[in-house]
Design a protein around this motif. Structure first.
Motif, PDB file in Angstrom:
ATOM      1  N   PRO A 124       0.802  -1.219   0.000  1.00 47.82           N
ATOM      2  CA  PRO A 124       0.000   0.000   0.000  1.00 47.82           C
ATOM      3  C   PRO A 124       0.837   1.273   0.000  1.00 47.82           C
ATOM      4  CG  PRO A 124       0.024  -0.980   2.169  1.00 47.82           C
ATOM      5  CD  PRO A 124       0.728  -1.944   1.268  1.00 47.82           C
ATOM      6  N   TYR A 125       0.249   2.300  -0.581  1.00 46.14           N
ATOM      7  CA  TYR A 125       0.777   3.646  -0.426  1.00 46.14           C
ATOM      8  C   TYR A 125       0.295   4.193   0.911  1.00 46.14           C
ATOM      9  CZ  TYR A 125       2.223   3.849  -5.266  1.00 46.14           C
ATOM     10  OH  TYR A 125       2.872   3.636  -6.444  1.00 46.14           O
ATOM     11  N   ASP A 126       0.994   5.177   1.428  1.00 46.22           N
ATOM     12  CA  ASP A 126       0.539   5.858   2.623  1.00 46.22           C
ATOM     13  C   ASP A 126      -0.865   6.401   2.387  1.00 46.22           C
ATOM     14  OD1 ASP A 126       0.985   7.004   5.260  1.00 46.22           O
ATOM     15  OD2 ASP A 126       0.954   8.932   4.221  1.00 46.22           O
ATOM     16  N   LYS A 127      -1.758   6.204   3.338  1.00 52.78           N
ATOM     17  CA  LYS A 127      -3.147   6.692   3.333  1.00 52.78           C
ATOM     18  C   LYS A 127      -4.032   5.995   2.304  1.00 52.78           C
ATOM     19  CE  LYS A 127      -2.113  11.099   5.524  1.00 52.78           C
ATOM     20  NZ  LYS A 127      -0.735  10.711   5.895  1.00 52.78           N
ATOM     21  N   GLN A 128      -3.608   4.835   1.799  1.00 55.27           N
ATOM     22  CA  GLN A 128      -4.462   4.072   0.896  1.00 55.27           C
ATOM     23  C   GLN A 128      -5.577   3.412   1.717  1.00 55.27           C
ATOM     24  OE1 GLN A 128      -2.294   1.615  -1.830  1.00 55.27           O
ATOM     25  NE2 GLN A 128      -4.088   0.433  -2.458  1.00 55.27           N
ATOM     26  N   SER A 173      -1.311   3.362   6.937  1.00 61.89           N
ATOM     27  CA  SER A 173      -0.434   4.473   7.262  1.00 61.89           C
ATOM     28  C   SER A 173       0.982   3.909   7.339  1.00 61.89           C
ATOM     29  CB  SER A 173      -0.926   5.057   8.585  1.00 61.89           C
ATOM     30  OG  SER A 173       0.069   5.803   9.208  1.00 61.89           O
ATOM     31  N   LEU A 174       1.920   4.593   6.721  1.00 64.85           N
ATOM     32  CA  LEU A 174       3.298   4.097   6.692  1.00 64.85           C
ATOM     33  C   LEU A 174       4.198   4.993   7.523  1.00 64.85           C
ATOM     34  CD1 LEU A 174       3.638   3.284   2.882  1.00 64.85           C
ATOM     35  CD2 LEU A 174       3.024   1.732   4.734  1.00 64.85           C
TER      36      LEU A 174
END
Lengths: 191, 279
Positions: free
Chosen positions: A66-70, A95-96
């Motif tokens: 995932p991307y951040d905030k996906q 969240s990353l």
């Protein structure tokens, strides 16, 4: 098909000796198993890709780093990207973070489990597999405190038993079982 | 030790009142973990933390340093540095002046990664590089360009991966690590060499306040693994700030797992691993 179980998400953690087990669990899940799954597997820092691809090959579901905030969607498997902690946010997004390693690990299983526990509470299943360090045990404690279901791979079956055993040291798992039984348990949820 | 959401809100408003920092647009999950860490690092309970914040300005600065995440690496993400070298920077080869802003540069390792690539491409002399961070300690280390000797193996491996292999023509370059780094046994550090030292201006900027306003515009802005600690609304504000401070044909470089998809509009378009400013 009516879904009777109360669960909204599954988190799985593993390290040394867990990769084949994870593949086997994912490929065994039926198509109608729509609960989102978030995975943190310890991996080499510089091996960027490959993990998502090899899991994708055997599973019915889209597997994403995932991307951040996906947003976390049903029918999808999310794998913590190399060199980032993966967390769940209140609004059901990924969240990353690049904060320092926890238990020598980034991504850390503790970080994923603790954040998911606080968001999904009793609607979470956490599964910890084979591994050679203690990452995941503290996370499991928080899952338990928040009312989630704690499952560990039977240490006698795990290739490396340190990780599942370290859970037993600090919290009583709800279920201790072998891989095939974990799969049956998950399958029965959607029957 | 785990603080509650209510305590986090109290902390944010107390910190805003007694320091120059506004954390209300930081992403909650990470901030909570960081505040937990501040409590344990300083052996404080929550009421004591609030008390100390409201009475001790020096402590507030320390807290801010402990809250910000300073993780960085030389050539973090090999792929990105190869794409930069073989796809992006060649577009600027004919430009007389190249202006670059590295926002959130931490201890400078990626600033020096960039300087190495630019030096190797004979572009460094034409570049003006501004590198900013919120943490003055990190900026000081970045200016010095000295890093722990323990990182030597990691540095060499990252350098080889990013600089010696060209994925597009399988040519293997005979580049020397020692051109850019020298081991100082006495100080037990790895120091950047004069080829890349003092090429960037390191300045303190809080991206929340955008207090240092730029009059100029940039050709390339790097902001990697910084915006993940901010809320969507703050991210959007920063993207807009970037946009208005970019030249036509300018590029924005984010972390590998960061995306603008949530605001993707007429501002930027994705080009490989980079974002290009739309006209």
């Amino acid at each position: 098909m009516a879904i009777k179980h109360p669960y909204k998400a599954i988190v799985i953690g593993g390290s040394a000796g867990s990769f084949q087990t994870v593949l086997h669990i994912l490929e065994s899940l039926p198509k109608n198993f729509s609960i989102p799954i978030l995975l943190t597997l310890h991996r080499l820092k510089h091996v960027r890709s490959g993990l998502a691809e090899s899991v994708s090959l055997t599973s019915h579901k889209p597997i994403v780093e995932p991307y951040d905030k996906q947003a976390i969607e049903p029918n999808t498997v999310y794998i913590a990207p190399s060199n980032y902690h993966l967390m769940v946010d209140d609004d059901y997004t990924c969240s990353l973070s690049t904060e320092q390693p926890v238990e020598f690990s980034r991504p850390s299983i503790d970080v994923l489990f603790a954040s998911a526990a606080q968001v999904y509470k009793q609607q979470l299943i956490a599964i910890l597999l084979s591994g050679a360090n203690k990452d995941g045990a503290q996370g499991m404690k928080i899952v338990k405190q928040c009312g989630g279901t704690v499952i560990i791979q039977d240490p006698s079956e795990a290739e490396v038993s340190i990780m599942p055993k370290s859970v037993i040291d600090i919290v009583r798992p709800d279920i201790i079982m072998e891989t095939e039984d974990i799969i049956t348990f998950l399958k029965n949820m959607v029957k | 030790m785990e603080i509650t959401q209510k305590e986090l809100a109290e902390f944010i408003s107390c910190f805003k009142l007694h320091s120059s920092y506004d954390l209300s647009d930081y992403s909650e999950n990470s901030l909570m973990r960081r505040v937990d860490k501040v409590l344990s690092d300083n052996s404080l309970n929550f009421p004591n933390l609030l008390h100390k914040i409201s009475t001790d300005a020096v402590f507030c600065e320390l807290v801010m340093k402990q809250i910000t995440v300073n993780t960085t690496e030389l050539f973090r993400d090999t792929l990105l540095w190869q794409e930069l070298q073989y796809k992006l920077l060649p577009l600027f080869e004919t430009k007389q002046k190249i202006r670059i802003w590295h926002a959130g540069c931490s201890n400078g390792l990626e600033v020096y990664s960039l300087a190495i690539v630019l030096h190797h491409m004979n572009l460094l002399n034409r570049c003006t590089i501004v590198a900013s961070d919120i943490n003055p300690d990190m900026l000081e280390q970045a200016r010095k360009g000295e890093y722990s000797l323990r990182l030597l193996d990691e540095f060499k491996a990252a350098f080889d991966n990013a600089m010696k292999e060209n994925p597009y023509d399988s040519e293997f370059k005979n580049l020397s690590f020692e051109t850019y780094f020298e081991v100082n046994k006495k100080k037990e550090c790895i120091a950047v060499t004069s080829c890349i030292k003092d090429k960037a201006e390191f300045v303190r900027i809080d991206l929340v306040k955008m207090d240092a306003q730029f009059d100029e515009t940039f050709d390339i802005i790097l902001c990697r693994n910084v915006l993940i600690y901010f809320s969507n609304s703050l991210q959007k504000r920063i993207f807009e700030y970037f946009y208005t401070h970019m030249n036509p044909e300018a590029y924005l470089i984010l972390g590998m797992q960061e995306s603008m998809a949530w605001f993707m509009n007429s501002m930027f378009e994705k080009k490989g691993v980079f974002y290009k400013k739309c006209k």
